[in-house]
Design a protein around this motif. Structure first.
Motif, PDB file in Angstrom:
ATOM      1  N   ALA A   1      44.057  12.111  18.937  1.00  0.00           N
ATOM      2  CA  ALA A   1      43.285  12.051  20.182  1.00  0.00           C
ATOM      3  C   ALA A   1      43.981  12.846  21.278  1.00  0.00           C
ATOM      4  O   ALA A   1      43.332  13.513  22.099  1.00  0.00           O
ATOM      5  N   HIS A   2      45.320  12.807  21.271  1.00  0.00           N
ATOM      6  CA  HIS A   2      46.063  13.566  22.279  1.00  0.00           C
ATOM      7  C   HIS A   2      45.848  15.067  22.086  1.00  0.00           C
ATOM      8  O   HIS A   2      45.635  15.800  23.054  1.00  0.00           O
TER       9      HIS A   2
ATOM     10  N   VAL B   1      42.972   4.948  23.870  1.00  0.00           N
ATOM     11  CA  VAL B   1      43.025   5.043  22.408  1.00  0.00           C
ATOM     12  C   VAL B   1      44.338   4.445  21.905  1.00  0.00           C
ATOM     13  O   VAL B   1      44.366   3.620  20.979  1.00  0.00           O
TER      14      VAL B   1
ATOM     15  N   VAL C   1      50.537   9.408  27.957  1.00  0.00           N
ATOM     16  CA  VAL C   1      49.605  10.453  27.565  1.00  0.00           C
ATOM     17  C   VAL C   1      48.496  10.501  28.613  1.00  0.00           C
ATOM     18  O   VAL C   1      48.392   9.635  29.473  1.00  0.00           O
ATOM     19  N   ARG C   2      47.645  11.510  28.497  1.00  0.00           N
ATOM     20  CA  ARG C   2      46.749  11.789  29.602  1.00  0.00           C
ATOM     21  C   ARG C   2      45.423  11.054  29.476  1.00  0.00           C
ATOM     22  O   ARG C   2      44.877  10.950  28.377  1.00  0.00           O
TER      23      ARG C   2
ATOM     24  N   PRO D   1      36.885  10.478  21.763  1.00  0.00           N
ATOM     25  CA  PRO D   1      36.228  11.194  20.660  1.00  0.00           C
ATOM     26  C   PRO D   1      35.460  10.211  19.777  1.00  0.00           C
ATOM     27  O   PRO D   1      35.955   9.120  19.479  1.00  0.00           O
TER      28      PRO D   1
ATOM     29  N   THR E   1      42.085   9.223  28.983  1.00  0.00           N
ATOM     30  CA  THR E   1      41.587   8.185  28.088  1.00  0.00           C
ATOM     31  C   THR E   1      42.343   8.110  26.769  1.00  0.00           C
ATOM     32  O   THR E   1      42.103   7.202  25.982  1.00  0.00           O
ATOM     33  N   VAL E   2      43.261   9.075  26.517  1.00  0.00           N
ATOM     34  CA  VAL E   2      44.096   8.933  25.313  1.00  0.00           C
ATOM     35  C   VAL E   2      44.908   7.640  25.411  1.00  0.00           C
ATOM     36  O   VAL E   2      45.234   7.004  24.414  1.00  0.00           O
TER      37      VAL E   2
ATOM     38  N   TRP F   1      34.904  10.152  16.717  1.00  0.00           N
ATOM     39  CA  TRP F   1      35.416   9.814  15.379  1.00  0.00           C
ATOM     40  C   TRP F   1      36.301   8.574  15.428  1.00  0.00           C
ATOM     41  O   TRP F   1      36.510   7.931  14.396  1.00  0.00           O
ATOM     42  N   ILE F   2      36.775   8.176  16.604  1.00  0.00           N
ATOM     43  CA  ILE F   2      37.685   7.026  16.646  1.00  0.00           C
ATOM     44  C   ILE F   2      36.944   5.722  16.343  1.00  0.00           C
ATOM     45  O   ILE F   2      37.357   4.981  15.441  1.00  0.00           O
TER      46      ILE F   2
ATOM     47  N   GLN G   1      43.310  16.441  20.874  1.00  0.00           N
ATOM     48  CA  GLN G   1      41.938  16.797  21.218  1.00  0.00           C
ATOM     49  C   GLN G   1      41.697  16.756  22.729  1.00  0.00           C
ATOM     50  O   GLN G   1      40.971  17.586  23.274  1.00  0.00           O
ATOM     51  N   LEU G   2      42.282  15.765  23.397  1.00  0.00           N
ATOM     52  CA  LEU G   2      41.954  15.557  24.813  1.00  0.00           C
ATOM     53  C   LEU G   2      43.113  15.833  25.761  1.00  0.00           C
ATOM     54  O   LEU G   2      42.921  15.875  26.966  1.00  0.00           O
TER      55      LEU G   2
END
Lengths: 474, 211
Positions: B26-27, A204, A197-198, A269, A200-201, A271-272, B29-30
């Motif tokens: 999160a994916h 997470v 995934v791209r 984000p 900073t995801v 909310w995390i 969103q970002l």
């Protein structure tokens, strides 16, 4: 409804165990070998913290790499092997039939260990991924998934073909650990390593996986052992056993949400980290249920129960520390410091490993039919573990607090902070030395107990007296 | 709990929900962040790393530099990252969209490196630290070669002094890995001011919130 555990009057060494002896001892033994390997790596890492030039010239052992190697050997080598051994044994016992498919499990164990060894060589030579707890290069991960499935299969068969219709709490936890880990590993490697995934995801996803490995895999195995062994040793039904499902489902549903606490203030984000606070607070219900259930563990003695008791306390303290440090005001002081390392050590070493040790002390005499070869080594191991774990956690936490205060003062240079915590880190190295020494003792004792030629003390005379089998080693 | 399928269903729901919410959430969103196009400068930010720097990031990752150095600046009113000169603004997700594997890091045994290049370090200083180390930094001599001096001295050769000085007739030259690592470190500069990176100013009491 749930089955209530009955008194532990059943036979202590049964045909169920003797058939599983080889495969399960292979799992436990390789787990302990990895624990010792991880202990030596932890010692190197710890020395590098106070003497940065130590082995720095060897590219295989830069600090970043030894740390990754240490965690990999600990999580996958020790936690994986020993956890699977314990889970299979519990599921086999509670299933009521001899474990099936153990040939698969032996082959799986060999490939699991081969995969870890290859992965660690990969990390040392420059293929580490950089994700905490998922440092193994992606080329060994599919092998690990298949090997894990081969080992876990006999546990699943024992569970699905169980003699009794209902299930005990230890079965829920063991089944959860067996089923959830492969999904976790597949999901994490897919989004991090195969189709990343791209941006900073990735951070997470990595924090989600790192937390889930601990809350949905290792902790459930340790709790399965506690739920199985404590009532057996105490000789009575756990109090408030009817609340156990609440504790279980709380852990399973919210446990993996708390990973975001590592990302407070980071480019993710908001909310995390907030969800991490919420879920860490909800986990209080899980810990309350454990307190209700396991309060009887403090009324009795014996080697296994002492380890498990220590483990349960450390597990709950780690949960409390996770909750506190997930608040932004506290994280300001503890984030990016040794305090996080101390919490990790508290949960993984003080909590999970100590419960694993308790389970090993309980199940090995029943597997081999022999008492532990040396009672001296058992008490030596226990003393060294308790001293080493307490010392390492206290030193790391203290170093973390000093470091946090230094980082918050912009006039304090890194060299000053280093000077302030250097001696504390030296003491931490001593603690790591104590820990690895203790684990070598356990490994020696296991080899001597499992080897039919060196151990001349059959436990046949104490087969039906569980308390005696326990008391012998204490 | 009697029912096996019920247990399994519960387990997978729990895992599925947390994966979907945290990772896929999160994916969602970002994942589709685009570079920000600045009309005034006719330039899109963040800029892509050059090939040599991208290779340097791989060296940074495989040596495990992130074990001691973070690459994430916290906002000015949370911690003192700004006072330490690590960055005027907080790091935002857009800073990392071109990085194949962002090195956020989780431990600060050394300074944050998110804007290292903005502090104008010289290539010699980087090589000097990597070769000789310091009280707090290990010396990674495997990133350098001691080569016989034939003809002219290499332009990249470093000149350590004292016990670390090369033997007479030899020179110490950074390997290709060290050179890409230095090139990477010299591109770490996320100082462009994105709209979402500006600090939120709360309206004071009695004031109308700004529309």
């Amino acid at each position: 409804m749930t089955n209530v555990p009955t008194n532990a009057g059943s036979a202590e060494v049964t045909a169920l165990d003797s058939q599983a002896r080889g495969p399960l001892l292979l799992l436990l033994g390789s787990g302990l070998v990895w624990l010792v390997v991880s202990g030596f790596l932890a010692l190197i890492t710890s020395i590098q913290l106070h003497s940065p030039q130590f082995m720095a010239d060897c590219s295989w052992f830069t600090f970043g790499r030894t740390q990754a190697l240490r965690d990999t050997a600990f999580i996958y080598g020790w936690g994986g092997n020993a956890g699977l051994g314990i889970a299979l044994w519990i599921l086999g016992r509670l299933g009521g039939y001899p474990l099936r498919g153990l040939n698969w499990s032996v082959v799986g164990t060999l490939f699991w260990n081969l995969g870890i060894a290859a992965g660690m060589a990969g990390i040392a030579s420059g293929d580490m991924t950089g994700f905490s707890f998922l440092q193994l290069p992606r080329y060994v991960l599919p092998l690990l998934v298949v090997a894990y499935a081969a080992i876990a299969m006999s546990g699943v068969l024992a569970w699905s073909g169980r003699r009794t219709d209902g299930m005990y709490a230890s079965q829920w936890y063991a089944v959860a650990a067996l089923f959830l880990f492969p999904w976790l590993l597949c999901a994490a490697q897919a989004v991090l390593l195969w189709w990343p995934v791209r941006g900073t995801v990735q951070a997470v996803a990595a924090s989600w996986y790192g937390q889930a490995v601990w809350t949905l895999w290792l902790a459930p195995v340790a709790l399965a052992a506690a739920y199985y062994i404590v009532p057996k040793v105490v000789g009575r039904v756990l109090p408030s056993y009817e609340s156990a499902p609440l504790g279980f489902w709380t852990l399973i549903f919210v446990g993996s949400w708390t990973g975001g606490r590592h990302l407070i203030g980071g480019p993710v984000p908001a909310w995390i980290p907030t969800m991490a606070v919420v879920s860490a607070s909800l986990l209080i219900f899980h810990y309350l249920v454990l307190i209700l259930n396991f309060r009887v563990a403090f009324q009795t003695g014996g080697t296994a129960i002492r380890f498990i008791r220590f483990g349960l306390i450390a597990y709950m303290l780690a949960g409390l520390a996770e909750l506190l440090t997930s608040f932004r005001g506290v994280a300001l002081h503890t984030q990016f410091t040794f305090f996080s390392t101390a919490i990790e050590q508290l949960g993984l070493y003080g909590g999970v490993s100590m419960m694993f040790f308790g389970a090993i002390y309980y199940l090995v005499p029943r597997l081999t039919g022999n008492a532990w070869a040396s009672a001296g080594l058992v008490s030596g191991h226990r003393v060294l573990m308790v001293v080493g774990i307490v010392l390492s956690i206290v030193t790391l936490a203290y170093a973390g607090i000093v470091q946090g205060a230094g980082l918050l003062d912009d006039k304090t240079t890194f060299a000053t902070i280093f000077g302030q915590i250097r001696m504390t880190l030296v003491v931490n190295s001593a603690a790591q030395l104590i820990l690895v020494t203790g684990n070598v003792l356990l490994l020696v004792n296991l080899v001597r107990s499992a080897c039919p030629f060196t151990n001349e003390r059959p436990a046949t005379s104490i087969f039906r007296q569980p308390s005696k089998l326990e008391a012998h080693a204490s | 709990m009697k029912n096996g399928p019920f247990l399994l269903l519960g387990l997978f729901t729990a895992l599925g929900v947390s994966f979907a919410a945290i990772v896929l959430g999160a994916h969602g969103q970002l994942g589709r962040l685009t570079p920000f196009y600045d009309d005034a400068e006719s330039q899109a930010y963040p800029q892509r790393m050059q090939g040599v720097a991208a290779r340097g990031q791989l060296v940074y990752a495989d040596l495990g530099c992130a074990a001691c150095h973070t690459q994430q600046v916290r906002r000015p009113d949370y911690g003192n990252d700004k006072a330490r000169g690590w960055g005027e603004r907080q790091s935002v997700a857009r800073d990392y969209i071109h990085q194949p594997r962002p090195q956020l890091g989780g431990s600060r045994l050394g300074p944050d490196l998110a804007n290292y290049a903005a502090r104008k370090p010289t290539e010699e200083a980087i090589y000097g630290l990597l070769y000789a180390g310091s009280a707090t930094h290990p010396s990674y001599r495997f990133l350098f070669q001691e080569r016989e001096l034939v003809g002219e001295r290499s332009a990249k050769a470093i000149s350590p002094t004292g016990a670390l000085a090369p033997k007479p007739g030899f020179q110490i030259v950074p390997t290709e890995r060290a050179q890409t690592l230095a090139a990477y470190l010299l591109t770490l500069n996320n100082t462009y001011d994105y709209p979402e990176a500006r600090p939120f100013v709360a309206a004071k009491k009695g004031e109308e919130p700004k529309k």
